[in-house]
Write an enzyme that holds these catalytic residues in place. Structure first.
Site, PDB file in Angstrom:
ATOM      1  N   HIS A  48      24.427  90.821  44.014  1.00 21.39           N
ATOM      2  CA  HIS A  48      25.402  91.399  44.950  1.00 21.39           C
ATOM      3  C   HIS A  48      26.498  90.368  45.229  1.00 21.39           C
ATOM      4  O   HIS A  48      26.234  89.163  45.228  1.00 21.39           O
ATOM      5  CB  HIS A  48      24.689  91.790  46.258  1.00 21.39           C
ATOM      6  CG  HIS A  48      25.581  92.579  47.152  1.00 21.39           C
ATOM      7  ND1 HIS A  48      26.474  91.973  48.010  1.00 21.39           N
ATOM      8  CD2 HIS A  48      25.747  93.915  47.297  1.00 21.39           C
ATOM      9  CE1 HIS A  48      27.145  92.920  48.650  1.00 21.39           C
ATOM     10  NE2 HIS A  48      26.726  94.110  48.233  1.00 21.39           N
ATOM     11  N   GLU A  66      30.987  97.333  41.840  1.00 24.16           N
ATOM     12  CA  GLU A  66      31.407  97.155  43.230  1.00 24.16           C
ATOM     13  C   GLU A  66      32.640  96.264  43.292  1.00 24.16           C
ATOM     14  O   GLU A  66      32.511  95.035  43.308  1.00 24.16           O
ATOM     15  CB  GLU A  66      30.304  96.449  44.026  1.00 24.16           C
ATOM     16  CG  GLU A  66      28.967  97.130  43.963  1.00 24.16           C
ATOM     17  CD  GLU A  66      28.233  97.012  45.286  1.00 24.16           C
ATOM     18  OE1 GLU A  66      27.651  98.021  45.686  1.00 24.16           O
ATOM     19  OE2 GLU A  66      28.263  95.957  45.924  1.00 24.16           O
TER      20      GLU A  66
HETATM   21  P1  PGA Z   1      29.713  99.007  51.920  1.00 26.57           P
HETATM   22  O1  PGA Z   1      28.779  97.983  51.132  1.00 26.57           O
HETATM   23  O2  PGA Z   1      29.191 100.372  51.625  1.00 26.57           O
HETATM   24  O3  PGA Z   1      29.562  98.616  53.361  1.00 26.57           O
HETATM   25  O4  PGA Z   1      31.096  98.810  51.419  1.00 26.57           O
HETATM   26  C1  PGA Z   1      28.416  98.217  49.817  1.00 26.57           C
HETATM   27  C2  PGA Z   1      27.709  97.013  49.299  1.00 26.57           C
HETATM   28  O5  PGA Z   1      28.110  95.894  49.667  1.00 26.57           O
HETATM   29  O6  PGA Z   1      26.736  97.123  48.544  1.00 26.57           O
END
Ligand code: PGA
Length: 248
Positions: free
Chosen positions: A87, A159
Site C-alpha cells: 500500500h 491506486e
Molecule cells: P480511500 O483509501 O478510499 O480513503 O481513498 C483507499 C486506500 O488507501 O486503500
C-alpha cells in the site's frame, strides 16, 4: 460478475467494540474486511459472509527473529484469506521498496493467501506524464517474482496515490480525484493487462482512491474495474452499506 469490495481500515478503529460493529455492517458476500492485527479475532468472530484480510505480512516464510512481524503461515493458520501488500502508506512511511513488495507477494502466494498488491503513481508523477512508467516498474517487479508452480490468485489494486482520500483532501483535490479517477483507472488497468499477458496468470484488477457512495455508480460503469479497495468510506456505516448495495 459481482465486483469485490475490500475494506482497508488502516489504523482504525480504536476499540474492539467499534471493530465488531464495523464488521457487522460489512458482513456481506463479496466483501473482504482488512482490520489491524489486534482486531482480527473479533472481526473473524463477527463475519459469516464476508472474508477476512490482513494489511501486511513479512516476506520470511517461517518463524524467526523478526520482532514485530507477522508471517503468511500465521495469517493463513488464523483464517485470513487475503493480504494487502505494498500500500502507498507502507511505501511512504516505511520505505517499502518494489523488491520487498515483490518478495511479500511471492511469500503470500506460497502461504496460500491471496495478495492484494497496490501500485500507483504520485501526483507529481501523474502531472509529469509518468504514471504508466511508474506503474509498469512496480508491476513488473511483482510479475517477475511470482512463484513458479503456485497456481494462486492475485489481485492488483491500481491506486493513484493522489486520488486516495486523505492525500486528495490534503492537496484540496477531492473533487478532481473523484471525477478523474474512474477513467484514469480504466485506462491503466487495460495497460496493466497487456503487461501481464505473457505471464498467463489469473489476475483480478481493482481500483482504490476515494471510492465512495457518491462515485460508486460511475466506477461500477467501468468494465475493466473488478472491485474496489475502500479506505475512508469503509469506516462509515451508512456510506459503506450504500456501497455494498450498489455492488450487489
Ligand atoms: P480511500 O483509501 O478510499 O480513503 O481513498 C483507499 C486506500 O488507501 O486503500
Amino acid at each position: 460478475m459481482k465486483k469485490l469490495l475490500i475494506a482497508n481500515w488502516k489504523m482504525n478503529p480504536k476499540t474492539e467494540t467499534e471493530a465488531e460493529e464495523m464488521a457487522q455492517y460489512s458482513d456481506k458476500d463479496g466483501v473482504i474486511v482488512c482490520p489491524p492485527f489486534p482486531f482480527l479475532p473479533i472481526v473473524k468472530g463477527a463475519l459469516n459472509k464476508a472474508d477476512l484480510g490482513a494489511q501486511d505480512l513479512f516476506w520470511e516464510k517461517d518463524g524467526g527473529p523478526f520482532t514485530g512481524e507477522v508471517s503468511g503461515e500465521e495469517l493463513k493458520g488464523f483464517g485470513v484469506k487475503y493480504v494487502i501488500i505494498g500500500h502507498s502508506d507502507r511505501r511512504k512511511y516505511f520505505n517499502e521498496t518494489d523488491e520487498e513488495v515483490a518478495k511479500k507477494t511471492a511469500t503470500a502466494m506460497r502461504a496460500g493467501l491471496v495478495p492484494v498488491v497496490c501500485v500507483g503513481e504520485s501526483r507529481q508523477e501523474h502531472d509529469a506524464g509518468k504514471a504508466k512508467e511508474v506503474v509498469k516498474k512496480q508491476f513488473e517487479f511483482v510479475l517477475g517474482a511470482l512463484p513458479v508452480g503456485v497456481n494462486g490468485e492475485l489481485i492488483m489494486s491500481y491506486e493513484p496515490v493522489w486520488a486516495i482520500s486523505s492525500n486528495a483532501a490534503e492537496a484540496g483535490l477531492v473533487a478532481e480525484a473523484v471525477a478523474e479517477a474512474p477513467m484514469v483507472a480504466s485506462k491503466m488497468i487495460k495497460f496493466m493487462k497487456t503487461l501481464a499477458e505473457p505471464y498467463g496468470i489469473n489476475i483480478k484488477y481493482i481500483y482504490g482512491g476515494s471510492a465512495n457512495n457518491e462515485n460508486i455508480k460511475m466506477l461500477l460503469a467501468q468494465d475493466e474495474i473488478e472491485g474496489f479497495l475502500v479506505g475512508g468510506a469503509s469506516l462509515i456505516k451508512e456510506e459503506f452499506e450504500k456501497m455494498i448495495i450498489a455492488v450487489s
